[in-house]
Design a protein around this motif. Structure first.
Motif, PDB file in Angstrom:
ATOM      1  N   SER A 271       0.815  -1.212   0.000  1.00  0.00           N
ATOM      2  CA  SER A 271       0.000   0.000   0.000  1.00  0.00           C
ATOM      3  C   SER A 271       0.851   1.267   0.000  1.00  0.00           C
ATOM      4  O   SER A 271       0.467   2.282  -0.599  1.00  0.00           O
ATOM      5  N   VAL A 272       2.026   1.228   0.637  1.00  0.00           N
ATOM      6  CA  VAL A 272       2.887   2.409   0.670  1.00  0.00           C
ATOM      7  C   VAL A 272       3.436   2.704  -0.721  1.00  0.00           C
ATOM      8  O   VAL A 272       3.384   3.843  -1.207  1.00  0.00           O
ATOM      9  N   ALA A 273       3.983   1.680  -1.386  1.00  0.00           N
ATOM     10  CA  ALA A 273       4.493   1.872  -2.746  1.00  0.00           C
ATOM     11  C   ALA A 273       3.375   2.258  -3.697  1.00  0.00           C
ATOM     12  O   ALA A 273       3.555   3.102  -4.592  1.00  0.00           O
ATOM     13  N   HIS A 274       2.213   1.653  -3.524  1.00  0.00           N
ATOM     14  CA  HIS A 274       1.061   1.982  -4.378  1.00  0.00           C
ATOM     15  C   HIS A 274       0.712   3.462  -4.256  1.00  0.00           C
ATOM     16  O   HIS A 274       0.520   4.163  -5.263  1.00  0.00           O
ATOM     17  N   ALA A 275       0.642   3.960  -3.038  1.00  0.00           N
ATOM     18  CA  ALA A 275       0.318   5.374  -2.828  1.00  0.00           C
ATOM     19  C   ALA A 275       1.400   6.282  -3.403  1.00  0.00           C
ATOM     20  O   ALA A 275       1.099   7.308  -4.026  1.00  0.00           O
ATOM     21  N   ALA A 276       2.661   5.914  -3.209  1.00  0.00           N
ATOM     22  CA  ALA A 276       3.763   6.745  -3.706  1.00  0.00           C
ATOM     23  C   ALA A 276       3.748   6.829  -5.222  1.00  0.00           C
ATOM     24  O   ALA A 276       3.929   7.907  -5.805  1.00  0.00           O
ATOM     25  N   LEU A 277       3.543   5.700  -5.894  1.00  0.00           N
ATOM     26  CA  LEU A 277       3.554   5.688  -7.352  1.00  0.00           C
ATOM     27  C   LEU A 277       2.393   6.480  -7.935  1.00  0.00           C
ATOM     28  O   LEU A 277       2.489   6.994  -9.053  1.00  0.00           O
ATOM     29  N   HIS A 278       1.313   6.589  -7.204  1.00  0.00           N
ATOM     30  CA  HIS A 278       0.163   7.345  -7.691  1.00  0.00           C
ATOM     31  C   HIS A 278       0.207   8.822  -7.330  1.00  0.00           C
ATOM     32  O   HIS A 278      -0.339   9.647  -8.061  1.00  0.00           O
ATOM     33  N   HIS A 279       0.836   9.173  -6.208  1.00  0.00           N
ATOM     34  CA  HIS A 279       0.645  10.527  -5.690  1.00  0.00           C
ATOM     35  C   HIS A 279       1.916  11.289  -5.318  1.00  0.00           C
ATOM     36  O   HIS A 279       1.816  12.458  -4.934  1.00  0.00           O
ATOM     37  N   ALA A 280       3.100  10.680  -5.415  1.00  0.00           N
ATOM     38  CA  ALA A 280       4.318  11.367  -4.988  1.00  0.00           C
ATOM     39  C   ALA A 280       4.594  12.583  -5.857  1.00  0.00           C
ATOM     40  O   ALA A 280       4.232  12.631  -7.042  1.00  0.00           O
ATOM     41  N   ASP A 281       5.255  13.572  -5.266  1.00  0.00           N
ATOM     42  CA  ASP A 281       5.606  14.792  -5.986  1.00  0.00           C
ATOM     43  C   ASP A 281       6.989  14.731  -6.605  1.00  0.00           C
ATOM     44  O   ASP A 281       7.526  15.764  -7.021  1.00  0.00           O
ATOM     45  N   CYS A 282       7.583  13.547  -6.662  1.00  0.00           N
ATOM     46  CA  CYS A 282       8.912  13.387  -7.255  1.00  0.00           C
ATOM     47  C   CYS A 282       8.986  12.003  -7.900  1.00  0.00           C
ATOM     48  O   CYS A 282       8.115  11.156  -7.662  1.00  0.00           O
ATOM     49  N   PRO A 283      10.011  11.740  -8.704  1.00  0.00           N
ATOM     50  CA  PRO A 283      10.185  10.382  -9.228  1.00  0.00           C
ATOM     51  C   PRO A 283      10.304   9.374  -8.096  1.00  0.00           C
ATOM     52  O   PRO A 283      10.835   9.673  -7.027  1.00  0.00           O
ATOM     53  N   VAL A 284       9.800   8.175  -8.361  1.00  0.00           N
ATOM     54  CA  VAL A 284       9.799   7.109  -7.357  1.00  0.00           C
ATOM     55  C   VAL A 284      10.588   5.913  -7.880  1.00  0.00           C
ATOM     56  O   VAL A 284      10.330   5.432  -8.987  1.00  0.00           O
ATOM     57  N   ALA A 285      11.564   5.448  -7.097  1.00  0.00           N
ATOM     58  CA  ALA A 285      12.340   4.249  -7.437  1.00  0.00           C
ATOM     59  C   ALA A 285      11.871   3.110  -6.554  1.00  0.00           C
ATOM     60  O   ALA A 285      11.879   3.224  -5.326  1.00  0.00           O
ATOM     61  N   VAL A 286      11.452   2.018  -7.173  1.00  0.00           N
ATOM     62  CA  VAL A 286      11.051   0.817  -6.455  1.00  0.00           C
ATOM     63  C   VAL A 286      12.169  -0.206  -6.640  1.00  0.00           C
ATOM     64  O   VAL A 286      12.436  -0.640  -7.755  1.00  0.00           O
ATOM     65  N   VAL A 287      12.832  -0.563  -5.546  1.00  0.00           N
ATOM     66  CA  VAL A 287      14.017  -1.411  -5.591  1.00  0.00           C
ATOM     67  C   VAL A 287      13.655  -2.802  -5.078  1.00  0.00           C
ATOM     68  O   VAL A 287      13.190  -2.937  -3.944  1.00  0.00           O
ATOM     69  N   PRO A 288      13.817  -3.847  -5.897  1.00  0.00           N
ATOM     70  CA  PRO A 288      13.432  -5.183  -5.440  1.00  0.00           C
ATOM     71  C   PRO A 288      14.341  -5.704  -4.332  1.00  0.00           C
ATOM     72  O   PRO A 288      15.549  -5.502  -4.358  1.00  0.00           O
ATOM     73  N   GLN A 289      13.727  -6.340  -3.375  1.00  0.00           N
ATOM     74  CA  GLN A 289      14.456  -6.982  -2.272  1.00  0.00           C
ATOM     75  C   GLN A 289      14.183  -8.468  -2.379  1.00  0.00           C
ATOM     76  O   GLN A 289      13.054  -8.914  -2.324  1.00  0.00           O
ATOM     77  N   ARG A 290      15.267  -9.242  -2.529  1.00  0.00           N
ATOM     78  CA  ARG A 290      15.082 -10.678  -2.694  1.00  0.00           C
ATOM     79  C   ARG A 290      15.388 -11.386  -1.392  1.00  0.00           C
ATOM     80  O   ARG A 290      16.272 -10.984  -0.677  1.00  0.00           O
TER      81      ARG A 290
END
Length: 290
Positions: A271-290
């Motif tokens: 939910s945090v990444a979902h909200a950021a990708l939809h509403h952040a005021d800057c570019p968003v980097a999603v980094v995979p954690q294995r």
């Protein structure tokens, strides 16, 4: 040879902004840049229509898209090696395949699909959920895309999902000579047993202290590896997505971790990444954690 930064291009304004950001990033890190346009028409209809027709064919339009993208990327970046490709597949399949041999995949926040007003395109959402490499969605305010704030923000969750994101954020902050804001949100339980009169201490302070301790432990290794990066620890009570969205307003990049598992579907986007990708005021980097 270092793996390239891959950009999905479709001619939209959103993808042109992604090209600008990715070209800056490639120049900053000395990486090649790969511009990819997915054109399903090429597979099914391309051979049937000659390019000598009176109106531009879809093939010519596809070439125009990648030509404009390449010209834009070269502006101000003579040091970056650029190559282009037109892939006979849909965009999602193409970029997921490209992600297997990329340093990062960069997209705009929306494409030229039928719902152009959507906050986040389906391709960007799928990449953020499933790609094996870092995915950057370039969105929002002009000043935040131009890296003038001097701040990288990383959201710190538990170590199981944050380690790679923290390392990525430190590398970005060092390359950009930026301050790194490491943000940990905490919340007191909604329902607590009534305090026993013999118990001492403030439960709210205990939760805040736990958040501070987790933040220290999460940052310890990366701080040793990047001693020149100035770090500001931010420990705030509140929902994590609200806290991070607030900090995105004055950031050049918001970095989040995302768990991954083997298999075609991966794990659902939190939910945090979902909200950021939809509403952040800057570019968003999603980094995979294995």
């Amino acid at each position: 040879m270092p793996l390239p930064i891959v950009v999905g291009v479709d001619g939209s304004e959103s993808s042109l902004r992604a090209i600008d950001w990715a070209a800056d990033e490639a120049s900053l890190h000395g990486l090649p840049l790969r511009l990819v346009h997915a054109c399903l028409w090429e597979r099914y209809e391309g051979p049937l229509f000659p390019e000598s027709a009176g109106v531009p064919s879809e093939r010519l339009l596809a070439r125009a898209v990648v030509g404009r993208a390449s010209e834009r990327a070269r502006q101000g970046h003579p040091d970056v090696r650029i190559d282009v490709d037109i892939a006979p597949e849909d965009a999602e399949a193409t970029l997921l395949r490209e992600a297997r041999r990329a340093t990062a995949v960069v997209t705009g926040c929306r494409g030229r699909g039928p719902i152009t007003g959507a906050l986040l395109g389906s391709v960007s959402r799928s990449l953020a959920t499933r790609a094996p490499c870092t995915v950057v969605v370039v969105r929002a305010l002009h000043k935040n895309r131009q890296a003038v704030n001097g701040s990288i923000v990383v959201g710190v969750d538990d170590p199981a999902s944050s380690t790679e994101a923290i390392r990525f954020a430190f590398r970005e902050a060092q390359a950009r000579r930026s301050v790194l804001d490491a943000v940990r949100a905490w919340r007191r339980p909604a329902h607590r047993a009534q305090a026993h009169p013999l118990l001492v201490g403030n439960p709210a302070h205990e939760h805040e202290d736990e958040a501070a301790d987790l933040l220290d432990r999460s940052l310890r290794d990366a701080e040793r590896e990047h001693p020149d990066v100035p770090v500001r620890r931010v420990i705030t009570e509140g929902p994590a997505h609200h806290v991070l969205l607030t900090h995105s307003a004055t950031a050049d990049l918001l970095v989040l971790g995302a768990p991954r598992r083997h298999g075609p579907l991966g794990l659902p986007l939190g939910s945090v990444a979902h909200a950021a990708l939809h509403h952040a005021d800057c570019p968003v980097a999603v980094v995979p954690q294995r």
